[in-house]
Structure formats: structure tokens, C-alpha cells
Enzyme design. Structure first.
Site, PDB file in Angstrom:
ATOM      1  N   CYS A  22      22.466  70.275  13.259  1.00 53.91           N
ATOM      2  CA  CYS A  22      23.475  71.219  12.760  1.00 53.91           C
ATOM      3  C   CYS A  22      23.265  71.370  11.258  1.00 53.91           C
ATOM      4  CB  CYS A  22      24.892  70.765  13.124  1.00 53.91           C
ATOM      5  SG  CYS A  22      25.411  69.212  12.387  1.00 53.91           S
ATOM      6  N   ARG A  60      29.066  68.291  14.130  1.00 51.57           N
ATOM      7  CA  ARG A  60      28.597  68.600  15.482  1.00 51.57           C
ATOM      8  C   ARG A  60      27.439  67.735  15.969  1.00 51.57           C
ATOM      9  NH1 ARG A  60      27.748  74.756  14.025  1.00 51.57           N
ATOM     10  NH2 ARG A  60      27.241  73.668  12.075  1.00 51.57           N
ATOM     11  N   ASP A 111      31.161  75.847  13.990  1.00 51.03           N
ATOM     12  CA  ASP A 111      31.301  74.843  12.940  1.00 51.03           C
ATOM     13  C   ASP A 111      32.787  74.488  12.764  1.00 51.03           C
ATOM     14  OD1 ASP A 111      31.374  73.407  10.627  1.00 51.03           O
ATOM     15  OD2 ASP A 111      30.312  74.884   9.396  1.00 51.03           O
TER      16      ASP A 111
END
Ligand code: 4NP
Length: 157
Positions: free
Chosen positions: A3, A9, A119
Site C-alpha cells: 500500500c 492496509r 485508504d
């Protein structure tokens, strides 16, 4: 698992996949990284740690790191969460780019749709829960798909 920051994440994705792989009795090497300059060595976001803990997964020991161009050779598969990660990985690996190796994580659930894991950096607990559920679904598919492929390979030997 890649990420942007390697704090929200991808550490979650690493923890979830490791957990499923362990439960399936597989021996895969799994890691995560971020494409931006977030301070290397810092732990995952507290909300990522909390949601993982709710499912019995401890990701507290992870230390965030940068994705490097060597990673594309080191790993069989690179999963990204969104378009920005995909483009960053392509830039970082400009000389060794491999279209087949790099995939949107959610393409395992929705093939070819390039859906993103959003996100959650500016979000609340609900956003982290949504992220967890999306990643969990994808990791379930990955383990089933590749475990079956591994079993077929072993049988053929
Ligand atoms: P991640 O989330 O890419 O899922 O780890 C973010 C972490 C840090 C920042 C942005 C997104 N940041 O701007 O520092």
C-alpha cells in the site's frame, strides 16, 4: 502486500494472509511494504492493530518498510491496494516490471475490475472494518486458489 504507507492496509493484509496460510498448513513467505516515505520501522496504525486483534490476529510487531525494486524478484506475487500503489510499483520496478506478478488485491474476488481497497488513513473504525472485510475476502480466495494449485503440482510429481 503493498500500500502507500505500510501502516494501515498492507500490514493488515500481511497478517490476515499469514493467519489463513498457517491455518491451511501452507509454508508461504509473506511480507508487506509501502511505496511512500512513511517512517520505516514504525508499527501499524492502532486501528489496524485493533481490528486485527478482534479477529485474533496480532500485527503489533510489524515494522513498516519501503517497497524496493528487489521485491519484484523476491516475491512470486505482488498485491496492491489501489491505482496509486500500482503506478508506484511500476515506477519503482521500471526495469524489472512484470505485468503478471503485480495485481490489484481485489481482482482475486472481482477479476479484472481493478477495484480498490480504500485508504482508511483519514477514516474511523468503520473504515478499518470495511478494509478488513475486503482484504479478508480476497485472502480467502488466494489461499483456496493457490493451495489447490500447490496440491495439484505435488500430485503430479
Ligand atoms: P496505508 O495508509 O497506505 O494503508 O498504510 C496510509 C498511511 C499513511 C499515509 C497515508 C495512507 N500518510 O499520508 O502518511
Amino acid at each position: 502486500m503493498v500500500c502507500l504507507g505500510n501502516v494501515c492496509r498492507s500490514p493488515l493484509a500481511e497478517g490476515i494472509l499469514k493467519d489463513k496460510v498457517k491455518k491451511a498448513g501452507l509454508k508461504w513467505y509473506i511480507d508487506s511494504a509501502g511505496t511512500n516515505g512513511y517512517q520505516p520501522g514504525c508499527p501499524p496504525h492502532q486501528s489496524s492493530q485493533n481490528i486485527a486483534k478482534n479477529y485474533g490476529i496480532d500485527i503489533g510487531k510489524h515494522q513498516c518498510r519501503h517497497f524496493t525494486k528487489e521485491d519484484i524478484d523476491e516475491f512470486d506475487k505482488i498485491y496492491v491496494m489501489d491505482d496509486e500503489n500500482y503506478n508506484d510499483v511500476r515506477k519503482i520496478c521500471s526495469h524489472t516490471w512484470s505485468e503478471e506478478k503485480v495485481e490489484f488485491l481485489l481482482n482475486e474476488v472481482y477479476p479484472g475490475e481493478n477495484r480498490i481497497v480504500p485508504d482508511p488513513w483519514f477514516g474511523g473504525e468503520d473504515d478499518f472494518t470495511e478494509v478488513y472485510e475486503l482484504i479478508d475476502k480476497a485472502c480467502e480466495v488466494i489461499v483456496k486458489k493457490y493451495a489447490l494449485a500447490d496440491a495439484a503440482k505435488t500430485e503430479a510429481l
